[in-house]
Design a protein around this motif. Sequence first.
Motif, PDB file in Angstrom:
ATOM      1  N   PRO A 108       0.814  -1.230   0.000  1.00 52.00           N
ATOM      2  CA  PRO A 108       0.000   0.000   0.000  1.00 52.00           C
ATOM      3  C   PRO A 108       0.843   1.274   0.000  1.00 52.00           C
ATOM      4  O   PRO A 108       0.490   2.254  -0.665  1.00 52.00           O
ATOM      5  N   LEU A 109       1.955   1.255   0.735  1.00 52.77           N
ATOM      6  CA  LEU A 109       2.815   2.435   0.762  1.00 52.77           C
ATOM      7  C   LEU A 109       3.433   2.704  -0.605  1.00 52.77           C
ATOM      8  O   LEU A 109       3.577   3.863  -1.017  1.00 52.77           O
ATOM      9  N   LEU A 110       3.790   1.642  -1.301  1.00 55.89           N
ATOM     10  CA  LEU A 110       4.350   1.801  -2.646  1.00 55.89           C
ATOM     11  C   LEU A 110       3.329   2.445  -3.581  1.00 55.89           C
ATOM     12  O   LEU A 110       3.649   3.374  -4.332  1.00 55.89           O
ATOM     13  N   ILE A 111       2.079   1.960  -3.532  1.00 53.87           N
ATOM     14  CA  ILE A 111       1.037   2.526  -4.395  1.00 53.87           C
ATOM     15  C   ILE A 111       0.800   3.994  -4.039  1.00 53.87           C
ATOM     16  O   ILE A 111       0.651   4.848  -4.923  1.00 53.87           O
ATOM     17  N   ALA A 112       0.764   4.282  -2.742  1.00 51.37           N
ATOM     18  CA  ALA A 112       0.571   5.668  -2.312  1.00 51.37           C
ATOM     19  C   ALA A 112       1.712   6.556  -2.795  1.00 51.37           C
ATOM     20  O   ALA A 112       1.486   7.695  -3.232  1.00 51.37           O
ATOM     21  N   ALA A 113       2.935   6.045  -2.737  1.00 52.04           N
ATOM     22  CA  ALA A 113       4.082   6.820  -3.221  1.00 52.04           C
ATOM     23  C   ALA A 113       3.948   7.110  -4.713  1.00 52.04           C
ATOM     24  O   ALA A 113       4.247   8.219  -5.176  1.00 52.04           O
ATOM     25  N   GLY A 114       3.489   6.119  -5.471  1.00 56.65           N
ATOM     26  CA  GLY A 114       3.274   6.344  -6.897  1.00 56.65           C
ATOM     27  C   GLY A 114       2.212   7.396  -7.150  1.00 56.65           C
ATOM     28  O   GLY A 114       2.356   8.246  -8.040  1.00 56.65           O
ATOM     29  N   GLY A 115       1.127   7.351  -6.369  1.00 61.58           N
ATOM     30  CA  GLY A 115       0.070   8.342  -6.527  1.00 61.58           C
ATOM     31  C   GLY A 115       0.534   9.750  -6.182  1.00 61.58           C
ATOM     32  O   GLY A 115       0.201  10.719  -6.871  1.00 61.58           O
ATOM     33  N   ILE A 116       1.306   9.864  -5.111  1.00 59.97           N
ATOM     34  CA  ILE A 116       1.827  11.182  -4.720  1.00 59.97           C
ATOM     35  C   ILE A 116       2.755  11.728  -5.800  1.00 59.97           C
ATOM     36  O   ILE A 116       2.712  12.915  -6.144  1.00 59.97           O
ATOM     37  N   SER A 117       3.593  10.858  -6.355  1.00 54.64           N
ATOM     38  CA  SER A 117       4.505  11.313  -7.406  1.00 54.64           C
ATOM     39  C   SER A 117       3.736  11.755  -8.646  1.00 54.64           C
ATOM     40  O   SER A 117       4.134  12.698  -9.337  1.00 54.64           O
ATOM     41  N   ASP A 118       2.618  11.088  -8.928  1.00 49.49           N
ATOM     42  CA  ASP A 118       1.800  11.460 -10.084  1.00 49.49           C
ATOM     43  C   ASP A 118       1.213  12.855  -9.902  1.00 49.49           C
ATOM     44  O   ASP A 118       1.182  13.663 -10.838  1.00 49.49           O
ATOM     45  N   TRP A 119       0.747  13.148  -8.697  1.00 48.63           N
ATOM     46  CA  TRP A 119       0.209  14.486  -8.427  1.00 48.63           C
ATOM     47  C   TRP A 119       1.330  15.523  -8.415  1.00 48.63           C
ATOM     48  O   TRP A 119       1.197  16.614  -8.976  1.00 48.63           O
ATOM     49  N   LEU A 120       2.459  15.161  -7.803  1.00 47.66           N
ATOM     50  CA  LEU A 120       3.529  16.136  -7.603  1.00 47.66           C
ATOM     51  C   LEU A 120       4.201  16.529  -8.910  1.00 47.66           C
ATOM     52  O   LEU A 120       4.488  17.720  -9.131  1.00 47.66           O
ATOM     53  N   ASP A 121       4.449  15.561  -9.800  1.00 46.14           N
ATOM     54  CA  ASP A 121       5.125  15.949 -11.045  1.00 46.14           C
ATOM     55  C   ASP A 121       4.235  16.853 -11.895  1.00 46.14           C
ATOM     56  O   ASP A 121       4.719  17.753 -12.583  1.00 46.14           O
ATOM     57  N   GLY A 122       2.910  16.641 -11.819  1.00 49.50           N
ATOM     58  CA  GLY A 122       2.008  17.533 -12.541  1.00 49.50           C
ATOM     59  C   GLY A 122       2.033  18.945 -11.981  1.00 49.50           C
ATOM     60  O   GLY A 122       2.055  19.930 -12.732  1.00 49.50           O
ATOM     61  N   ALA A 123       2.040  19.049 -10.648  1.00 52.53           N
ATOM     62  CA  ALA A 123       2.065  20.371 -10.016  1.00 52.53           C
ATOM     63  C   ALA A 123       3.362  21.111 -10.342  1.00 52.53           C
ATOM     64  O   ALA A 123       3.356  22.310 -10.643  1.00 52.53           O
ATOM     65  N   VAL A 124       4.479  20.397 -10.302  1.00 52.71           N
ATOM     66  CA  VAL A 124       5.771  21.024 -10.595  1.00 52.71           C
ATOM     67  C   VAL A 124       5.857  21.421 -12.066  1.00 52.71           C
ATOM     68  O   VAL A 124       6.375  22.491 -12.411  1.00 52.71           O
ATOM     69  N   ALA A 125       5.324  20.565 -12.949  1.00 52.12           N
ATOM     70  CA  ALA A 125       5.353  20.883 -14.379  1.00 52.12           C
ATOM     71  C   ALA A 125       4.514  22.121 -14.686  1.00 52.12           C
ATOM     72  O   ALA A 125       4.898  22.948 -15.521  1.00 52.12           O
ATOM     73  N   ARG A 126       3.385  22.259 -14.019  1.00 49.25           N
ATOM     74  CA  ARG A 126       2.563  23.461 -14.230  1.00 49.25           C
ATOM     75  C   ARG A 126       3.284  24.709 -13.739  1.00 49.25           C
ATOM     76  O   ARG A 126       3.162  25.784 -14.330  1.00 49.25           O
ATOM     77  N   ARG A 127       4.051  24.562 -12.678  1.00 50.27           N
ATOM     78  CA  ARG A 127       4.795  25.706 -12.143  1.00 50.27           C
ATOM     79  C   ARG A 127       5.967  26.093 -13.040  1.00 50.27           C
ATOM     80  O   ARG A 127       6.191  27.276 -13.326  1.00 50.27           O
ATOM     81  N   ASP A 128       6.711  25.094 -13.502  1.00 50.74           N
ATOM     82  CA  ASP A 128       7.936  25.359 -14.261  1.00 50.74           C
ATOM     83  C   ASP A 128       7.724  25.411 -15.770  1.00 50.74           C
ATOM     84  O   ASP A 128       8.606  25.859 -16.498  1.00 50.74           O
ATOM     85  N   GLY A 129       6.574  24.919 -16.235  1.00 48.23           N
ATOM     86  CA  GLY A 129       6.324  24.864 -17.673  1.00 48.23           C
ATOM     87  C   GLY A 129       6.436  23.443 -18.195  1.00 48.23           C
ATOM     88  O   GLY A 129       7.428  22.758 -17.942  1.00 48.23           O
ATOM     89  N   ARG A 130       5.411  23.011 -18.907  1.00 45.86           N
ATOM     90  CA  ARG A 130       5.405  21.646 -19.433  1.00 45.86           C
ATOM     91  C   ARG A 130       6.315  21.516 -20.644  1.00 45.86           C
ATOM     92  O   ARG A 130       6.573  22.481 -21.354  1.00 45.86           O
TER      93      ARG A 130
END
Length: 223
Positions: free
Chosen positions: A93-115
């Motif tokens: 479960p922790l592995l899946i949660a880590a994957g989900g967090i990374s999915d949200w986080l990379d999108g947020a960072v990409a929107r901030r820095d430019g896709r």
Amino acid sequence: MARQAQAWCLGGAAAWLAACTAARGREELVFRPATGLAWWLAVWQMLDWHLGMAEGGDGRPRPRLGSADAITLARFWLVPAARATARSPAGFPLLIAAGGISDWLDGAVARRDGRTRLGRDLDTTADLAFLTAVAFAGRSAGRIPEPAFRLLVVRHAVGVGISLTAVFGRERRPAFRARPWGGALRFGGLVTCACGAEGAGTWLLGAGSVMPPRSTAPDLSPA
């Protein structure tokens, strides 16, 4: 940029070997050095071949890979860990949660820095690879029920089919992405299933699987 990618990939290989060493003696964790290194080599080659796509919507190349790319690559790194942790009560479960967090986080960072085109395609491929690995590993270990597994497989098959139709039928990159809430529901459903609440997890996964994609900015849609 090529040297940066090489350094990141060497770091990922070292991290996998460290994880294998840390997992020794724990029966619920089955980290295999060769499996992870072979996968990481394939990811490295894929990244190296597509570095030319590291450009924004204005067509200008980026001098370096960004933070969002690093987060997406971390999700690629987790792919072989799905099978390695599938029988761990807490680890899976922790592995899946880590994957989900990374999915949200990379999108947020990409929107901030430019896709970039590279980041867009890496993110989509990482999602497909990670969720597929989790689904098959969880099903094999009895952690994800058959209905939930089938929902995810159908969702991915439809998504790949739409993408292929758009690419080969219209000769352009499909301008759509999964909705953030849909991804959150799918990841949440998988975590819930892995924690033993199979009924609730399947419902969450179903809700996330039927959520339609959204359009993306047209300046990143051409191939």
